[in-house]
Design an enzyme around this catalytic site. Structure first.
Site, PDB file in Angstrom:
ATOM      1  N   HIS A 125       0.424 -12.053 -11.238  1.00 53.77           N
ATOM      2  CA  HIS A 125       1.307 -10.602 -10.058  1.00 53.77           C
ATOM      3  C   HIS A 125       0.029  -9.906  -9.047  1.00 53.77           C
ATOM      4  CE1 HIS A 125       5.022  -9.885 -12.079  1.00 53.77           C
ATOM      5  NE2 HIS A 125       4.932 -10.779 -13.154  1.00 53.77           N
ATOM      6  N   LYS A 178       1.460   5.828  -8.455  1.00 59.19           N
ATOM      7  CA  LYS A 178       1.546   4.658  -8.814  1.00 59.19           C
ATOM      8  C   LYS A 178       0.029   4.756  -9.266  1.00 59.19           C
ATOM      9  CE  LYS A 178       1.358   3.698  -3.979  1.00 59.19           C
ATOM     10  NZ  LYS A 178       1.871   1.916  -4.638  1.00 59.19           N
ATOM     11  N   ARG A 179      -0.557   3.633 -10.367  1.00 59.73           N
ATOM     12  CA  ARG A 179      -1.878   3.826 -11.424  1.00 59.73           C
ATOM     13  C   ARG A 179      -3.130   3.986 -10.455  1.00 59.73           C
ATOM     14  NH1 ARG A 179      -2.627   2.094 -17.244  1.00 59.73           N
ATOM     15  NH2 ARG A 179      -4.770   2.111 -16.462  1.00 59.73           N
ATOM     16  N   LYS A 181      -5.675   1.193  -4.355  1.00 57.06           N
ATOM     17  CA  LYS A 181      -4.616   1.471  -3.859  1.00 57.06           C
ATOM     18  C   LYS A 181      -4.719   2.709  -2.964  1.00 57.06           C
ATOM     19  CE  LYS A 181      -1.527   0.308  -8.208  1.00 57.06           C
ATOM     20  NZ  LYS A 181      -0.301  -0.315  -7.792  1.00 57.06           N
ATOM     21  N   THR A 225       6.551  -1.743  -6.095  1.00 56.28           N
ATOM     22  CA  THR A 225       8.244  -1.380  -6.086  1.00 56.28           C
ATOM     23  C   THR A 225       8.642  -0.906  -6.330  1.00 56.28           C
ATOM     24  OG1 THR A 225       7.654  -1.798  -8.420  1.00 56.28           O
ATOM     25  CG2 THR A 225       8.468  -3.661  -8.001  1.00 56.28           C
ATOM     26  N   LYS A 227      11.497   1.849  -3.894  1.00 53.13           N
ATOM     27  CA  LYS A 227      12.685   2.714  -4.702  1.00 53.13           C
ATOM     28  C   LYS A 227      12.427   4.278  -3.689  1.00 53.13           C
ATOM     29  CE  LYS A 227      10.540   1.223  -9.484  1.00 53.13           C
ATOM     30  NZ  LYS A 227       9.996   1.446  -9.965  1.00 53.13           N
TER      31      LYS A 227
HETATM   32  C1  26V Z   1      -4.779  -5.526 -13.987  1.00 59.36           C
HETATM   33  C2  26V Z   1      -6.044  -4.726 -13.591  1.00 59.36           C
HETATM   34  C3  26V Z   1      -6.838  -5.652 -15.151  1.00 59.36           C
HETATM   35  C4  26V Z   1      -8.019  -5.419 -14.514  1.00 59.36           C
HETATM   36  C5  26V Z   1      -8.843  -4.179 -14.168  1.00 59.36           C
HETATM   37  C6  26V Z   1      -8.092  -3.680 -12.823  1.00 59.36           C
HETATM   38  C7  26V Z   1      -7.086  -4.423 -12.899  1.00 59.36           C
HETATM   39  C8  26V Z   1      -6.741  -4.113 -11.748  1.00 59.36           C
HETATM   40  C9  26V Z   1      -4.439  -5.197 -11.564  1.00 59.36           C
HETATM   41  C10 26V Z   1      -4.137  -5.332 -12.502  1.00 59.36           C
HETATM   42  C11 26V Z   1      -2.822  -5.330 -12.858  1.00 59.36           C
HETATM   43  C12 26V Z   1      -1.961  -6.614 -13.158  1.00 59.36           C
HETATM   44  C13 26V Z   1      -0.789  -7.053 -12.699  1.00 59.36           C
HETATM   45  C14 26V Z   1      -0.236  -6.022 -12.420  1.00 59.36           C
HETATM   46  O1  26V Z   1       0.545  -5.194 -12.803  1.00 59.36           O
HETATM   47  N1  26V Z   1       0.087  -6.491 -11.128  1.00 59.36           N
HETATM   48  C15 26V Z   1       2.172  -5.762 -10.450  1.00 59.36           C
HETATM   49  O2  26V Z   1       2.406  -6.352 -10.365  1.00 59.36           O
HETATM   50  C16 26V Z   1       4.156  -5.382  -9.868  1.00 59.36           C
HETATM   51  C17 26V Z   1       5.220  -6.579  -9.771  1.00 59.36           C
HETATM   52  O3  26V Z   1       4.914  -7.453  -9.203  1.00 59.36           O
HETATM   53  C18 26V Z   1       3.749  -5.877  -8.439  1.00 59.36           C
HETATM   54  O4  26V Z   1       4.544  -4.780  -8.218  1.00 59.36           O
HETATM   55  C19 26V Z   1       1.950  -5.186  -8.101  1.00 59.36           C
HETATM   56  O5  26V Z   1       1.660  -4.721  -6.714  1.00 59.36           O
HETATM   57  C20 26V Z   1       0.721  -5.409  -9.369  1.00 59.36           C
HETATM   58  O6  26V Z   1       0.133  -4.979  -8.929  1.00 59.36           O
END
Ligand code: 26V
Length: 794
Positions: A351, A530-531, A536, A638, A642
């Site tokens: 992801h 979003k986060r 982003k 996602t 929406k």
């Molecule tokens: C994790 C971390 C952890 C360390 C610090 C920075 C950081 C930044 C992002 C993440 C995301 C981890 C996985 C995640 O949530 N990915 C999201 O998955 C969605 C479903 O597939 C996708 O639509 C998003 O684009 C993706 O960011």
């Protein structure tokens, strides 16, 4: 399938109020009504659940197990009512007792067992799996505290614990009989030619089941969440000796394992607990899966024909070595055979490509907590090296265990979540592994459930669609294309836009009531939710907002298109830069909203505590969707889907699923800007890329100057110097380089919004052409290309 007549439903409601809640209508509180209603709805779901489970056992087809650390399911009551098509009955029954439908639904806390996209995707998948009738089960952790609550003090994010389980949760069934022992630590012994792991610590995993009902109540699967329990919860000896705290310590320690959901980037101290959480739920799930299989089959070599396990990112990756360990150490298969069976069962979804988000565990930590698993990982590496002597690619290297590589090597299929992301996976993080296993990586572009994200959250749009093309679109979203036949009818378009206007008014009322800010319902609602993360680029949005405000002030009487800029999102506790961006937006909001000169043209608001329920309010009320990540960084998105479904236009980069959204809705109905993924990489090679961009665009220079000169923080002029410095001197995410083109795209947006018939048609075409983004389509893709699973619905 409105199978129930309202007097029956009214009876059921009253029965639960009386016998489940022990209240009479006169003294019942909102909570009592909500619980009674939830139980009445749950009864119907359970009927389906029992028959689905029976059928699953009878048919003995392939079962799917979705392992995920996160399930961001939000509220369940409305979901149940909508899926059972009982909205009218419920409203009638509640009204007959003088209760308001919305008030009762809004009393339910959000189950926020996830951080963002990955967790919400898992929840949409559960909905689609049940709608399609694919026999499946979600496995995760029953966190006592979900994602923290966010509030603002002086514009700053303040976190407090989330307490969704404080009140009884009516949707789950505790299964005290499903109690599995999970070990940690200890040592590995060799006895009689066998390898045996003797853990030094044991925790019990107790199952809690939630039925997940699909559309029209035809099928229901199970979400099984594990909670930590102590093996010996209470030490009577210690208690009797007067050490009361120590007597209960076991229980407290065991419970911490399912206590909190980790926010994305957690600190060092939390790392050990995080690894324990991962093993705890993966091991419990694997044992549960094997127990179920073995109750009906006696040859474990059949496992890959009967089950498919999906690892939602690498968080459950240890499930691979665990399954291997059980097959080899406990069931006596040779290592090679055990590896083959494991490989046949497991699949992995990636992801994110962000290096800092790819999981790696220090081998000393893993060796201490899971000594046998570390040995097994070495053997997996050895077997892989032996089979592929030309390359040395291993999961364990440089003192670390790389969970992405481990998952790739063990998995049968590996998938990305959008076409671009999957391509980039092949070219970057998994380049060499992909060359060795060219058939392993497949793409499954994400989707969202149309039940929650249109039908339920936007009932007026849903009715208009159903009136126009019939009701089959809810379970067959591509039928929305039929709307293209009515879009040229002006009367229809006017109704479409009236729905949007009413949704905007509802949001205005909500914001006024809950936050005391009165938004202009006639402005364009421009939304980024979003986060919070630098990739982003919420800071690109706020910089453009500042520049826009400055231009309005230069010429306040020009014909500006009024805008309301809406932000929402949480920043990880330790991510200070992201938290400062939140504060900056709040500071800008304070100054801009108080400016009488510009107030009619521009308002800015950051809504606190973004969650699924808030998204359900905001998305139907949005005109413009901000999807402005640095190209190559957003795996899919996602939220972008929406918004498009609900008739918002996107201003966005060619990143993640934006690429496919633009293809589907047509490039003329999408506001594209920015560098492409490969241009991003080249641009970074220019050492002064940011300064060049600033020199070339006076608007950007002026906006950055306002960050430094205290325009938004007269009480502390230097508060945002570090943000301006970061953008000027480093700017890894290329905010400055994309600024001018973003500005251009935003002015295109203004121009289009001014011409109402044009905008309306573009918006309606976004709805009509977004049917492909249903998570039903995604799940069918997984069933066919990855799992080899079939629907059990006729
Ligand atoms: C994790 C971390 C952890 C360390 C610090 C920075 C950081 C930044 C992002 C993440 C995301 C981890 C996985 C995640 O949530 N990915 C999201 O998955 C969605 C479903 O597939 C996708 O639509 C998003 O684009 C993706 O960011």
């Amino acid at each position: 399938m409105a199978s129930t007549s309202s007097p029956n439903f009214r009876d059921a409601l009253l029965r639960h109020l009386t016998y489940t809640m022990g209240k009479d209508p006169e003294h019942a509180q909102f909570f009592d009504w909500r619980m009674a209603l939830s139980h009445a709805i749950r009864d119907r779901i359970v009927d389906t659940w029992v028959s689905s489970t029976r059928k699953t056992y009878q048919q003995d087809g392939k079962r799917v197990y979705y392992l995920s650390m996160e399930f961001l399911i939000g509220r369940l009551l409305e979901d149940g009512i909508v899926n059972l098509e009982l909205v009218d009955e419920v409203k009638e029954a509640l009204t007959s007792f003088g209760m308001d439908y919305r008030t009762i639904l809004d009393d339910e806390p959000d189950a926020a067992l996830g951080n963002g996209g990955l967790g919400r995707l898992a929840a949409c998948f559960l909905d689609s799996l049940s709608t399609i009738g694919c026999p499946a089960m979600g496995y995760g952790i029953r966190y006592e505290n979900g994602l923290f609550k966010q509030s603002f003090v002086d514009g700053r994010q303040v976190e407090s614990p989330e307490t969704w389980l404080q009140e009884p949760h009516p949707w789950e069934f505790e299964r005290p009989e499903v109690l599995l022992r999970i070990g940690f630590g200890g040592e590995v012994n060799y006895e009689n030619g066998k390898t045996l792991w003797r853990p030094s610590e044991m925790i019990e995993a107790e199952a809690f089941d939630t039925p997940i009902c699909g559309w029209q109540g035809k099928w229901a699967n199970t979400l099984r969440l594990w909670a930590g329990r102590a093996v010996d919860p209470f030490d009577l000896g210690l208690f009797n000796s007067g050490d009361f705290a120590a007597a209960a310590e076991h229980e407290a320690l065991a419970r911490t394992i399912s206590r909190v959901l980790y926010p994305e980037d957690s600190n060092e101290a939390g790392k050990e607990l995080r690894l324990k959480q991962e093993y705890f739920f993966s091991a419990a799930s694997i044992r549960d899966i094997l127990r179920r299989f073995e109750s009906a089959h006696d040859d474990l070599r059949e496992l890959p024909n009967k089950i498919a396990i999906q690892l939602n990112d690498t968080h459950p990756a240890i499930a691979g070595p665990e399954l291997l360990r059980i097959l080899h150490d406990e069931r006596g298969f040779s290592f090679e055979e055990a590896l083959e069976i494991t490989h046949g069962c497991l699949n992995y979804t990636n992801h994110t490509l962000l290096p800092e988000a790819l999981e790696r565990w220090d081998e000393r930590l893993m060796g201490r907590l899971l000594p046998r698993h570390l040995q097994i990982i070495d053997r997996i590496d050895d077997a892989h090296a032996k089979a592929n002597p030309s390359r040395t690619l291993s999961a364990r290297s440089d003192g670390q265990v790389k969970m992405g590589e481990l998952s790739f090597i063990v998995a049968n299929k590996v998938n990305g979540v959008s076409a671009l992301h999957t391509d980039l996976m092949k070219q970057t993080v998994f380049k060499e592994l992909h060359e060795l296993h060219p058939d392993r990586i497949v793409n499954q572009t994400n989707g969202v459930t149309p039940r929650r994200w249109v039908h339920s959250c936007n009932p007026a749009l849903s009715s208009l669609i159903t009136e126009s093309i019939g009701d089959e679109w809810v379970a067959d979203l591509e039928q929305l294309r039929k709307l293209e036949g009515v879009i040229d009818d002006k009367g229809w378009l006017d109704r479409f836009m009236q729905v949007k206007q009413n949704n905007k008014q509802a949001l205005v009322d909500y914001v006024a009531k809950s936050h005391g800010v009165v938004l202009n319902p006639n402005a364009m609602f421009d939304v980024q939710i979003k986060r919070m993360h630098e990739y982003k680029r919420q800071h690109l949005n706020i910089l453009e907002t500042i520049a826009h405000w400055q231009e309005i002030k230069d010429n306040p009487h020009a014909d500006w298109v009024p805008r309301v800029k809406i932000f929402a999102g949480k920043a990880a506790q330790g991510y200070y830069f992201a938290k400062d961006i939140i504060r900056l937006i709040n500071d800008v909001s304070k100054v801009v909203n108080a400016d009488v000169e510009t107030r009619d043209a521009l308002q800015v608001i950051f809504l606190p505590n973004y969650n699924v329920s808030l998204a359900e309010r905001l998305i139907p009320a949005s005109d413009l969707s901000e999807q402005i990540s640095t190209a190559g960084k957003e795996a899919s998105g996602t939220g972008n889907m929406k918004f498009a479904l609900n008739g918002a236009l996107t201003v966005g980069t060619l990143d993640g699923a934006n690429v496919e959204i633009r293809e589907q809705v047509g490039e003329e109905n999408f506001f594209l800007f920015g560098l492409l993924a490969d241009e991003v990489m080249q641009r970074r090679m220019i050492h002064d890329h940011a300064q060049q961009a600033i020199d070339a665009d006076p608007r950007l220079g002026r906006a950055l100057a306002a960050l430094r000169d205290g325009t938004f923080t007269p009480e502390e002029p230097g508060r945002y110097n570090h943000i301006a410095d970061n953008l000027t001197w480093s700017d890894y995410f290329l905010v400055c380089s994309d600024f001018s083109d973003y500005w251009r795209a935003q002015r295109e947006v203004d121009k289009a919004y001014k011409i109402k018939p044009k905008w309306s048609k573009m918006a309606a075409l976004n709805t009509a052409r977004s049917g492909w983004f249903s998570s039903d389509r995604t799940i069918r893709g997984y069933m066919c290309d990855i799992w080899g699973a079939e629907s059990l619905l006729a």
